[in-house]
Design a protein around this motif. Structure first.
Motif, mmCIF file in Angstrom:
data_model
loop_
_atom_site.group_PDB
_atom_site.id
_atom_site.type_symbol
_atom_site.label_atom_id
_atom_site.label_comp_id
_atom_site.label_asym_id
_atom_site.label_seq_id
_atom_site.Cartn_x
_atom_site.Cartn_y
_atom_site.Cartn_z
ATOM 1 N N ARG A 188 0.788 -0.998 -0.018
ATOM 2 C CA ARG A 188 0.031 0.014 0.045
ATOM 3 C C ARG A 188 0.623 1.289 0.002
ATOM 4 O O ARG A 188 0.641 2.302 -0.718
ATOM 5 C CB ARG A 188 -0.908 -0.039 1.256
ATOM 6 C CG ARG A 188 -2.032 1.195 0.986
ATOM 7 C CD ARG A 188 -2.685 1.125 2.544
ATOM 8 N NE ARG A 188 -3.560 -0.006 2.446
ATOM 9 C CZ ARG A 188 -3.797 -0.856 3.410
ATOM 10 N NH1 ARG A 188 -3.410 -0.366 4.612
ATOM 11 N NH2 ARG A 188 -4.644 -1.665 3.285
ATOM 12 N N ALA A 189 1.872 1.214 0.791
ATOM 13 C CA ALA A 189 2.722 2.587 0.796
ATOM 14 C C ALA A 189 3.617 2.803 -0.565
ATOM 15 O O ALA A 189 3.611 3.874 -1.048
ATOM 16 C CB ALA A 189 3.848 2.411 1.954
ATOM 17 N N LEU A 190 4.029 1.855 -0.873
ATOM 18 C CA LEU A 190 4.719 1.850 -2.413
ATOM 19 C C LEU A 190 3.688 2.047 -3.317
ATOM 20 O O LEU A 190 4.097 3.214 -4.285
ATOM 21 C CB LEU A 190 5.399 0.546 -2.763
ATOM 22 C CG LEU A 190 6.798 0.306 -1.671
ATOM 23 C CD1 LEU A 190 7.630 -0.899 -2.132
ATOM 24 C CD2 LEU A 190 7.846 1.589 -1.645
ATOM 25 N N ASN A 191 2.553 1.426 -3.549
ATOM 26 C CA ASN A 191 1.542 1.840 -4.657
ATOM 27 C C ASN A 191 1.150 3.095 -4.465
ATOM 28 O O ASN A 191 0.790 3.824 -5.466
ATOM 29 C CB ASN A 191 0.318 1.023 -4.419
ATOM 30 C CG ASN A 191 0.541 -0.423 -4.872
ATOM 31 O OD1 ASN A 191 1.572 -0.556 -5.607
ATOM 32 N ND2 ASN A 191 -0.341 -1.493 -4.722
ATOM 33 N N LYS A 192 0.938 3.771 -3.341
ATOM 34 C CA LYS A 192 0.561 5.026 -3.077
ATOM 35 C C LYS A 192 1.658 6.057 -3.685
ATOM 36 O O LYS A 192 1.350 7.189 -4.348
ATOM 37 C CB LYS A 192 0.273 5.482 -1.840
ATOM 38 C CG LYS A 192 -0.011 6.778 -1.358
ATOM 39 C CD LYS A 192 -0.364 7.067 0.315
ATOM 40 C CE LYS A 192 -0.531 8.486 0.386
ATOM 41 N NZ LYS A 192 -0.593 8.881 1.837
ATOM 42 N N ARG A 193 2.772 5.783 -3.264
ATOM 43 C CA ARG A 193 3.862 6.445 -3.894
ATOM 44 C C ARG A 193 3.771 6.710 -5.435
ATOM 45 O O ARG A 193 4.127 7.412 -6.305
ATOM 46 C CB ARG A 193 5.347 6.367 -3.379
ATOM 47 C CG ARG A 193 5.372 6.583 -1.979
ATOM 48 C CD ARG A 193 4.898 7.851 -1.578
ATOM 49 N NE ARG A 193 5.512 8.980 -2.235
ATOM 50 C CZ ARG A 193 5.047 10.043 -1.998
ATOM 51 N NH1 ARG A 193 4.142 10.762 -1.554
ATOM 52 N NH2 ARG A 193 5.654 11.187 -2.740
#
Length: 152
Positions: free
Chosen positions: A82-87
């Motif tokens: 989720r954190a990497l997809n958001k970026r």
């Protein structure tokens, strides 16, 4: 910093997590994520104690950003992805310096004297082809790479 990491990944975010989760627990500790951050952010070892401390603080800040449970001491696969997809989605709309990308064709006066290429795939982007770009940074994304950043 997460933007830099996202751009350097060769595998999907889930596959990257699976490589880090050596015990197959579905979570990775701060100690397990530090080498991942180091690998994708810095090419050389720190030269001074001050630089080493600054990096440690950056690693911890990145870890805290990913840890949705705050203070559990680990990041789950879901939180990591989720954190990497958001970026990745955000970076399809802004350049590495944070400027909003234009999403259109180049104005008639641009791109006549020089060739522009996608900063992700290095493919030449024709002047009359739709793209996302930052005029201030001379950053260009072809539509395929911009869409890919949003999907992953």
């Amino acid at each position: 910093a997460l933007d830099q990491i996202v751009h350097r990944l060769e595998l999907s975010h889930g596959q990257e997590f699976d490589l880090l989760d050596v015990d197959r627990l579905g979570k990775v500790s701060y100690a397990g994520l530090k080498p991942f951050f180091r690998k994708h952010l810095f090419s050389a070892e720190p030269m001074t104690k001050r630089e080493r401390r600054a990096r440690e603080l950056q690693y911890f800040a990145l870890f805290s950003t990913m840890d949705s449970d705050n203070m559990q001491g680990s990041v789950t696969r879901q939180d990591f992805v989720r954190a990497l997809n958001k970026r990745k989605t955000m970076t399809s709309k802004v350049c590495l310096k944070g400027h909003k990308l234009a999403d259109d064709y180049l104005p008639w006066w641009q791109g006549r004297m020089d060739r522009r290429q996608c900063d992700d795939c290095s493919r030449q982007v024709r002047r009359r082809e739709r793209r996302r770009w930052c005029d201030r940074c001379e950053f260009d994304l072809c539509t395929e790479c911009a869409e890919s950043r949003e999907v992953h």
